[in-house]
Design a protein around this motif. Sequence first.
Motif, PDB file in Angstrom:
ATOM      1  N   GLU A   6       1.967   4.399   7.604  1.00  0.00           N
ATOM      2  CA  GLU A   6       0.989   4.601   6.542  1.00  0.00           C
ATOM      3  C   GLU A   6       0.285   3.294   6.197  1.00  0.00           C
ATOM      4  O   GLU A   6       0.910   2.230   6.164  1.00  0.00           O
ATOM      5  CB  GLU A   6       1.651   5.141   5.265  1.00  0.00           C
ATOM      6  CG  GLU A   6       2.433   6.424   5.441  1.00  0.00           C
ATOM      7  CD  GLU A   6       3.914   6.176   5.594  1.00  0.00           C
ATOM      8  OE1 GLU A   6       4.702   7.069   5.222  1.00  0.00           O
ATOM      9  OE2 GLU A   6       4.297   5.088   6.081  1.00  0.00           O
ATOM     10  N   THR A   7      -0.993   3.398   5.898  1.00  0.00           N
ATOM     11  CA  THR A   7      -1.776   2.270   5.414  1.00  0.00           C
ATOM     12  C   THR A   7      -2.754   2.781   4.363  1.00  0.00           C
ATOM     13  O   THR A   7      -2.959   3.982   4.222  1.00  0.00           O
ATOM     14  CB  THR A   7      -2.572   1.578   6.535  1.00  0.00           C
ATOM     15  OG1 THR A   7      -3.420   2.527   7.191  1.00  0.00           O
ATOM     16  CG2 THR A   7      -1.636   0.966   7.569  1.00  0.00           C
ATOM     17  N   GLY A   8      -3.352   1.868   3.631  1.00  0.00           N
ATOM     18  CA  GLY A   8      -4.390   2.230   2.686  1.00  0.00           C
ATOM     19  C   GLY A   8      -4.001   2.167   1.224  1.00  0.00           C
ATOM     20  O   GLY A   8      -4.851   2.355   0.353  1.00  0.00           O
ATOM     21  N   GLY A   9      -2.743   1.908   0.938  1.00  0.00           N
ATOM     22  CA  GLY A   9      -2.320   1.813  -0.442  1.00  0.00           C
ATOM     23  C   GLY A   9      -2.864   0.563  -1.105  1.00  0.00           C
ATOM     24  O   GLY A   9      -3.394  -0.334  -0.453  1.00  0.00           O
ATOM     25  N   GLY A  10      -2.729   0.511  -2.414  1.00  0.00           N
ATOM     26  CA  GLY A  10      -3.205  -0.630  -3.167  1.00  0.00           C
ATOM     27  C   GLY A  10      -3.261  -0.321  -4.638  1.00  0.00           C
ATOM     28  O   GLY A  10      -2.708   0.676  -5.101  1.00  0.00           O
ATOM     29  N   SER A  11      -3.934  -1.187  -5.373  1.00  0.00           N
ATOM     30  CA  SER A  11      -4.086  -1.024  -6.813  1.00  0.00           C
ATOM     31  C   SER A  11      -5.502  -0.582  -7.138  1.00  0.00           C
ATOM     32  O   SER A  11      -6.471  -1.079  -6.560  1.00  0.00           O
ATOM     33  CB  SER A  11      -3.780  -2.338  -7.535  1.00  0.00           C
ATOM     34  OG  SER A  11      -2.443  -2.738  -7.330  1.00  0.00           O
ATOM     35  N   VAL A  12      -5.606   0.350  -8.063  1.00  0.00           N
ATOM     36  CA  VAL A  12      -6.902   0.889  -8.444  1.00  0.00           C
ATOM     37  C   VAL A  12      -6.873   1.272  -9.921  1.00  0.00           C
ATOM     38  O   VAL A  12      -5.817   1.598 -10.466  1.00  0.00           O
ATOM     39  CB  VAL A  12      -7.259   2.110  -7.564  1.00  0.00           C
ATOM     40  CG1 VAL A  12      -6.280   3.251  -7.811  1.00  0.00           C
ATOM     41  CG2 VAL A  12      -8.687   2.561  -7.796  1.00  0.00           C
ATOM     42  N   GLN A  13      -8.013   1.218 -10.565  1.00  0.00           N
ATOM     43  CA  GLN A  13      -8.109   1.628 -11.956  1.00  0.00           C
ATOM     44  C   GLN A  13      -8.151   3.146 -12.066  1.00  0.00           C
ATOM     45  O   GLN A  13      -8.556   3.838 -11.132  1.00  0.00           O
ATOM     46  CB  GLN A  13      -9.359   1.040 -12.609  1.00  0.00           C
ATOM     47  CG  GLN A  13      -9.337  -0.472 -12.755  1.00  0.00           C
ATOM     48  CD  GLN A  13     -10.574  -0.998 -13.456  1.00  0.00           C
ATOM     49  OE1 GLN A  13     -11.586  -0.310 -13.566  1.00  0.00           O
ATOM     50  NE2 GLN A  13     -10.497  -2.220 -13.939  1.00  0.00           N
ATOM     51  N   ALA A  14      -7.721   3.649 -13.203  1.00  0.00           N
ATOM     52  CA  ALA A  14      -7.767   5.083 -13.446  1.00  0.00           C
ATOM     53  C   ALA A  14      -9.178   5.604 -13.215  1.00  0.00           C
ATOM     54  O   ALA A  14     -10.156   4.984 -13.621  1.00  0.00           O
ATOM     55  CB  ALA A  14      -7.313   5.391 -14.868  1.00  0.00           C
ATOM     56  N   GLY A  15      -9.252   6.742 -12.552  1.00  0.00           N
ATOM     57  CA  GLY A  15     -10.534   7.325 -12.223  1.00  0.00           C
ATOM     58  C   GLY A  15     -11.055   6.921 -10.861  1.00  0.00           C
ATOM     59  O   GLY A  15     -12.025   7.507 -10.365  1.00  0.00           O
ATOM     60  N   GLY A  16     -10.406   5.954 -10.247  1.00  0.00           N
ATOM     61  CA  GLY A  16     -10.826   5.470  -8.954  1.00  0.00           C
ATOM     62  C   GLY A  16     -10.296   6.303  -7.804  1.00  0.00           C
ATOM     63  O   GLY A  16      -9.626   7.316  -8.006  1.00  0.00           O
ATOM     64  N   SER A  17     -10.589   5.843  -6.595  1.00  0.00           N
ATOM     65  CA  SER A  17     -10.210   6.566  -5.390  1.00  0.00           C
ATOM     66  C   SER A  17      -9.550   5.656  -4.370  1.00  0.00           C
ATOM     67  O   SER A  17      -9.808   4.456  -4.327  1.00  0.00           O
ATOM     68  CB  SER A  17     -11.442   7.205  -4.741  1.00  0.00           C
ATOM     69  OG  SER A  17     -12.067   8.136  -5.600  1.00  0.00           O
ATOM     70  N   LEU A  18      -8.715   6.248  -3.545  1.00  0.00           N
ATOM     71  CA  LEU A  18      -8.102   5.576  -2.415  1.00  0.00           C
ATOM     72  C   LEU A  18      -7.992   6.571  -1.275  1.00  0.00           C
ATOM     73  O   LEU A  18      -7.882   7.773  -1.515  1.00  0.00           O
ATOM     74  CB  LEU A  18      -6.701   5.053  -2.744  1.00  0.00           C
ATOM     75  CG  LEU A  18      -6.565   3.801  -3.602  1.00  0.00           C
ATOM     76  CD1 LEU A  18      -5.092   3.569  -3.935  1.00  0.00           C
ATOM     77  CD2 LEU A  18      -7.140   2.590  -2.884  1.00  0.00           C
ATOM     78  N   ARG A  19      -8.006   6.069  -0.064  1.00  0.00           N
ATOM     79  CA  ARG A  19      -7.802   6.909   1.098  1.00  0.00           C
ATOM     80  C   ARG A  19      -6.645   6.340   1.903  1.00  0.00           C
ATOM     81  O   ARG A  19      -6.712   5.212   2.387  1.00  0.00           O
ATOM     82  CB  ARG A  19      -9.067   6.976   1.960  1.00  0.00           C
ATOM     83  CG  ARG A  19      -8.963   7.971   3.120  1.00  0.00           C
ATOM     84  CD  ARG A  19     -10.275   8.080   3.878  1.00  0.00           C
ATOM     85  NE  ARG A  19     -10.220   9.041   4.962  1.00  0.00           N
ATOM     86  CZ  ARG A  19     -10.433  10.342   4.828  1.00  0.00           C
ATOM     87  NH1 ARG A  19     -10.728  10.853   3.638  1.00  0.00           N
ATOM     88  NH2 ARG A  19     -10.364  11.150   5.881  1.00  0.00           N
ATOM     89  N   LEU A  20      -5.596   7.122   2.047  1.00  0.00           N
ATOM     90  CA  LEU A  20      -4.435   6.724   2.816  1.00  0.00           C
ATOM     91  C   LEU A  20      -4.553   7.258   4.236  1.00  0.00           C
ATOM     92  O   LEU A  20      -5.115   8.329   4.464  1.00  0.00           O
ATOM     93  CB  LEU A  20      -3.151   7.260   2.186  1.00  0.00           C
ATOM     94  CG  LEU A  20      -2.924   6.946   0.709  1.00  0.00           C
ATOM     95  CD1 LEU A  20      -1.572   7.499   0.277  1.00  0.00           C
ATOM     96  CD2 LEU A  20      -3.004   5.451   0.450  1.00  0.00           C
ATOM     97  N   SER A  21      -4.007   6.508   5.173  1.00  0.00           N
ATOM     98  CA  SER A  21      -4.022   6.929   6.559  1.00  0.00           C
ATOM     99  C   SER A  21      -2.615   6.851   7.131  1.00  0.00           C
ATOM    100  O   SER A  21      -1.843   5.969   6.778  1.00  0.00           O
ATOM    101  CB  SER A  21      -4.966   6.042   7.380  1.00  0.00           C
ATOM    102  OG  SER A  21      -5.006   6.451   8.733  1.00  0.00           O
ATOM    103  N   CYS A  22      -2.297   7.772   8.010  1.00  0.00           N
ATOM    104  CA  CYS A  22      -1.000   7.813   8.677  1.00  0.00           C
ATOM    105  C   CYS A  22      -1.249   7.862  10.169  1.00  0.00           C
ATOM    106  O   CYS A  22      -1.685   8.889  10.701  1.00  0.00           O
ATOM    107  CB  CYS A  22      -0.215   9.039   8.211  1.00  0.00           C
ATOM    108  SG  CYS A  22       1.311   9.351   9.126  1.00  0.00           S
ATOM    109  N   ALA A  23      -0.990   6.754  10.844  1.00  0.00           N
ATOM    110  CA  ALA A  23      -1.161   6.686  12.290  1.00  0.00           C
ATOM    111  C   ALA A  23       0.105   7.187  12.970  1.00  0.00           C
ATOM    112  O   ALA A  23       1.196   6.694  12.695  1.00  0.00           O
ATOM    113  CB  ALA A  23      -1.462   5.255  12.715  1.00  0.00           C
TER     114      ALA A  23
END
Length: 125
Positions: A6-23
């Motif tokens: 898995e990759t793509g994690g991190g810190s984000v403010q409420a209301g934001g977006s992230l996209r995780l990937s699983c190779a």
Amino acid sequence: QVQLVETGGGSVQAGGSLRLSCAASGFSVSRNICMGWFRQAPGQEREGIVTIDVNGRTIYTESVKGRFAISKDAAKNSLSLQMNSLSPEDTAMYFCAARDTWGCPAALRSNFHYWGQGTQVTVSS
């Protein structure tokens, strides 16, 4: 032989977006019978977020419906999780998982056999 990363994690403010990937390696994501995303917060059990079967059928847990979306990328042999409208309650370690037998049952930890190392998602208010 089977590996999930898995990759793509991190810190984000409420209301934001992230996209995780699983190779994935060692098997075909597009042909796999059942895959899913799970998450685990400190002191809590690992919970299922969504599963997707070989036919593309998806089952989301109520808390993420309308905000998260699972998808497959056959060309990259990967599984993704688009997360929108994030809230602090979404803070957890997120895991990609795959099942190695027939069927695609409920997103319970015991029903899945291959796991990635996890990627941390932290949402601040």
